[in-house]
Design a protein around this motif. Structure first.
Motif, mmCIF file in Angstrom:
data_model
loop_
_atom_site.group_PDB
_atom_site.id
_atom_site.type_symbol
_atom_site.label_atom_id
_atom_site.label_comp_id
_atom_site.label_asym_id
_atom_site.label_seq_id
_atom_site.Cartn_x
_atom_site.Cartn_y
_atom_site.Cartn_z
ATOM 1 N N GLU A 36 -5.287 -34.275 41.065
ATOM 2 C CA GLU A 36 -4.505 -33.947 39.667
ATOM 3 C C GLU A 36 -5.693 -34.043 38.567
ATOM 4 O OE1 GLU A 36 -1.624 -32.834 39.065
ATOM 5 O OE2 GLU A 36 -0.921 -32.506 40.914
ATOM 6 N N ARG A 37 -6.428 -33.169 38.215
ATOM 7 C CA ARG A 37 -7.443 -32.840 36.951
ATOM 8 C C ARG A 37 -7.227 -31.684 36.438
ATOM 9 N NH1 ARG A 37 -13.285 -33.608 38.971
ATOM 10 N NH2 ARG A 37 -12.387 -31.953 40.134
ATOM 11 N N LEU A 38 -6.717 -31.710 35.140
ATOM 12 C CA LEU A 38 -6.285 -30.610 34.291
ATOM 13 C C LEU A 38 -5.070 -29.822 34.765
ATOM 14 C CD1 LEU A 38 -9.812 -29.504 33.213
ATOM 15 C CD2 LEU A 38 -8.251 -30.535 31.722
ATOM 16 N N SER A 39 -4.241 -30.520 35.384
ATOM 17 C CA SER A 39 -3.161 -29.955 36.172
ATOM 18 C C SER A 39 -3.532 -28.824 37.220
ATOM 19 C CB SER A 39 -2.042 -29.105 34.883
ATOM 20 O OG SER A 39 -1.734 -30.457 34.010
ATOM 21 N N PHE A 40 -4.604 -29.150 38.118
ATOM 22 C CA PHE A 40 -4.558 -28.303 38.984
ATOM 23 C C PHE A 40 -3.751 -28.244 40.190
ATOM 24 C CE2 PHE A 40 -8.965 -29.427 37.702
ATOM 25 C CZ PHE A 40 -9.840 -28.071 37.747
ATOM 26 N N LEU A 95 -4.633 -23.106 41.395
ATOM 27 C CA LEU A 95 -4.428 -22.756 39.893
ATOM 28 C C LEU A 95 -5.031 -23.908 39.066
ATOM 29 C CD1 LEU A 95 -2.630 -20.911 37.764
ATOM 30 C CD2 LEU A 95 -0.833 -22.294 38.615
ATOM 31 N N VAL A 96 -5.119 -23.535 38.040
ATOM 32 C CA VAL A 96 -5.323 -24.665 36.994
ATOM 33 C C VAL A 96 -4.666 -24.219 35.518
ATOM 34 C CG1 VAL A 96 -7.544 -23.341 36.026
ATOM 35 C CG2 VAL A 96 -6.972 -25.860 35.236
ATOM 36 N N ASP A 97 -3.772 -25.090 35.350
ATOM 37 C CA ASP A 97 -2.708 -24.746 34.278
ATOM 38 C C ASP A 97 -3.539 -24.817 32.928
ATOM 39 O OD1 ASP A 97 -0.624 -24.322 32.439
ATOM 40 O OD2 ASP A 97 0.413 -26.078 33.112
ATOM 41 N N ILE A 98 -3.446 -23.582 32.310
ATOM 42 C CA ILE A 98 -4.222 -23.572 31.011
ATOM 43 C C ILE A 98 -3.209 -23.287 29.680
ATOM 44 C CG2 ILE A 98 -6.312 -22.592 31.975
ATOM 45 C CD1 ILE A 98 -5.164 -19.739 30.960
ATOM 46 N N GLU A 99 -1.964 -23.853 29.983
ATOM 47 C CA GLU A 99 -1.081 -23.743 28.939
ATOM 48 C C GLU A 99 -1.257 -24.506 27.542
ATOM 49 O OE1 GLU A 99 3.892 -24.592 28.209
ATOM 50 O OE2 GLU A 99 3.111 -24.790 30.217
ATOM 51 N N ASN A 100 -2.186 -25.625 27.898
ATOM 52 C CA ASN A 100 -2.220 -26.227 26.713
ATOM 53 C C ASN A 100 -4.093 -26.669 26.445
ATOM 54 O OD1 ASN A 100 0.318 -27.164 25.882
ATOM 55 N ND2 ASN A 100 0.373 -28.691 27.758
ATOM 56 N N HIS A 101 -4.570 -25.663 27.089
ATOM 57 C CA HIS A 101 -6.181 -25.706 27.147
ATOM 58 C C HIS A 101 -6.730 -24.270 26.668
ATOM 59 C CE1 HIS A 101 -6.267 -29.590 29.182
ATOM 60 N NE2 HIS A 101 -5.373 -29.041 29.921
ATOM 61 N N LEU A 108 -11.160 -20.520 37.158
ATOM 62 C CA LEU A 108 -11.232 -21.781 38.216
ATOM 63 C C LEU A 108 -12.038 -21.264 39.526
ATOM 64 C CD1 LEU A 108 -9.523 -24.019 39.597
ATOM 65 C CD2 LEU A 108 -8.122 -22.309 40.564
ATOM 66 N N PHE A 109 -12.486 -22.243 40.047
ATOM 67 C CA PHE A 109 -13.517 -22.321 41.325
ATOM 68 C C PHE A 109 -13.036 -23.259 42.159
ATOM 69 C CE2 PHE A 109 -16.027 -20.476 37.713
ATOM 70 C CZ PHE A 109 -16.518 -19.426 38.395
ATOM 71 N N ILE A 162 -5.364 -30.556 54.343
ATOM 72 C CA ILE A 162 -6.529 -29.588 53.945
ATOM 73 C C ILE A 162 -6.394 -30.143 52.826
ATOM 74 C CG2 ILE A 162 -7.081 -27.342 53.196
ATOM 75 C CD1 ILE A 162 -5.666 -25.966 55.661
ATOM 76 N N THR A 163 -7.789 -30.747 52.190
ATOM 77 C CA THR A 163 -7.992 -31.466 50.879
ATOM 78 C C THR A 163 -9.051 -30.265 50.437
ATOM 79 O OG1 THR A 163 -7.871 -33.474 51.665
ATOM 80 C CG2 THR A 163 -8.830 -33.262 49.625
ATOM 81 N N CYS A 164 -8.711 -29.891 49.060
ATOM 82 C CA CYS A 164 -9.752 -28.984 48.301
ATOM 83 C C CYS A 164 -10.175 -29.575 47.021
ATOM 84 C CB CYS A 164 -9.056 -27.733 48.065
ATOM 85 S SG CYS A 164 -8.727 -26.666 49.594
ATOM 86 N N HIS A 165 -11.378 -29.303 46.555
ATOM 87 C CA HIS A 165 -11.703 -29.819 45.090
ATOM 88 C C HIS A 165 -11.945 -28.458 44.412
ATOM 89 C CE1 HIS A 165 -13.285 -34.003 46.001
ATOM 90 N NE2 HIS A 165 -12.932 -33.522 47.304
ATOM 91 N N LEU A 166 -11.204 -28.788 43.511
ATOM 92 C CA LEU A 166 -11.025 -27.478 42.479
ATOM 93 C C LEU A 166 -11.775 -27.857 40.898
ATOM 94 C CD1 LEU A 166 -7.335 -26.557 42.773
ATOM 95 C CD2 LEU A 166 -9.072 -25.892 44.414
ATOM 96 N N ARG A 167 -12.241 -26.742 40.558
ATOM 97 C CA ARG A 167 -13.094 -27.042 39.282
ATOM 98 C C ARG A 167 -12.765 -25.901 38.298
ATOM 99 N NH1 ARG A 167 -18.015 -25.133 38.300
ATOM 100 N NH2 ARG A 167 -18.261 -24.805 40.493
ATOM 101 N N ALA A 168 -12.630 -26.195 37.008
ATOM 102 C CA ALA A 168 -12.582 -25.168 36.118
ATOM 103 C C ALA A 168 -13.973 -25.107 35.127
ATOM 104 C CB ALA A 168 -11.490 -25.592 34.854
ATOM 105 N N ALA A 169 -14.052 -23.823 34.755
ATOM 106 C CA ALA A 169 -15.441 -23.709 34.059
ATOM 107 C C ALA A 169 -15.156 -22.422 32.806
ATOM 108 C CB ALA A 169 -16.362 -22.816 34.922
#
Length: 272
Positions: free
Chosen positions: A131-135, A164-170, A175-176, A244-251
């Protein structure tokens, strides 16, 4: 008579049997390797083709058993399917199966045959995310319209995964998915493990010959990424639960693809 949809057909002659196996054994379009099939202790013969595997044996060969009933002679033997993995890959995408093959020889009447369609137990999968930046990471229905109501899959089915990354408040973001690894425990560093996505967004699972895994293109939205993975299980394990563990990142939304920011699928036609 056999069910016309059965992947196995049997012909019983006076002193022999011919067993023909469809390589599309489970009816899901994935062809089994002929070397993974055994009739008793015997391998397939030269009559095999690209779509079928043929065994032609004498009734008393390959470890068959003869049973006697009051009005029947019954020759019994098992057709075994034991899938093997590609070199240095710890997963397989189909379940083993044993199909009993019986040849009946009544004292009066015609020779008949019987076979049983194989079945296999389904297995489950759970998906976790950091959970980072509502992923979020969600198993979806085939049409991507809603979360899948069940986490139970059969081999031959497909995982439809939406990141998904929630961008409602950003501010708007791209997303990658940098990596995804499958394990038998929640610990992503445990063994055995299988890298589905690695190298900052390369869907390595799609390189295997029995896989159609790929990212969905184009993206539905910049902050959303979808990809499919053909269901699999770990070899030499009776556990039916995988993680299944995934690492998500926002750019930044203006990020263009480069070696660190990408969503790459393998193209079998070009081997790239």
């Amino acid at each position: 008579m056999l069910n016309p949809s059965s992947p196995v057909s049997v012909q019983c002659a006076e002193d022999s049997m011919v067993v023909t196996v469809q390589r599309d054994f489970y009816g899901n379009g994935r062809l089994v390797n002929p070397s993974d099939l055994l009739l008793g202790t015997c391998t397939a013969g030269s009559q095999s083709s690209g779509t079928t595997v043929v065994f032609q044996i004498a009734l008393q060969e390959c470890g068959s058993n003869l049973e006697m009933a009051s009005d029947l002679l019954i020759y019994k033997i098992n057709l075994s399917y034991a899938p093997t993995a590609s070199s240095n890959v710890p997963i397989i995408r189909s379940s083993p199966a044993v199909v009993p093959i019986w040849c009946y020889y009544p004292r009066f009447g015609n020779v008949s045959s019987n076979a049983i369609k194989p079945t296999w137990a389904p297995f489950s999968t759970t998906v976790s995310s950091e959970e980072r930046l509502s992923f979020s990471l969600t198993l979806m229905t085939e049409d991507w319209s809603a979360p899948r109501p069940s986490l139970v899959y059969q081999l031959g089915e497909i995982f439809y995964i939406e990141a998904l990354v929630d961008i409602e408040n950003h501010v708007p973001m791209m997303l990658f998915v940098d990596s995804c690894v499958a394990t038998l425990t929640p610990d992503e560093t445990s063994n055995p493990y299988y890298d589905i996505i690695t190298y900052n967004g390369c869907l390595m699972d799609g390189m295997l010959g029995d896989s159609s895994s790929a990212f969905v293109s184009p993206r539905p939205e910049a902050n959303k990424l979808r990809f499919t993975v053909d269901a699999f299980r770990f070899m030499n394990s009776d556990l039916s639960l995988i993680y299944i563990t995934c690492h998500l990142r926002a750019a930044d939304i203006s990020q263009t693809p480069d070696p660190m920011n990408k969503a790459c699928s393998y193209n079998k036609a070009t081997s790239r």
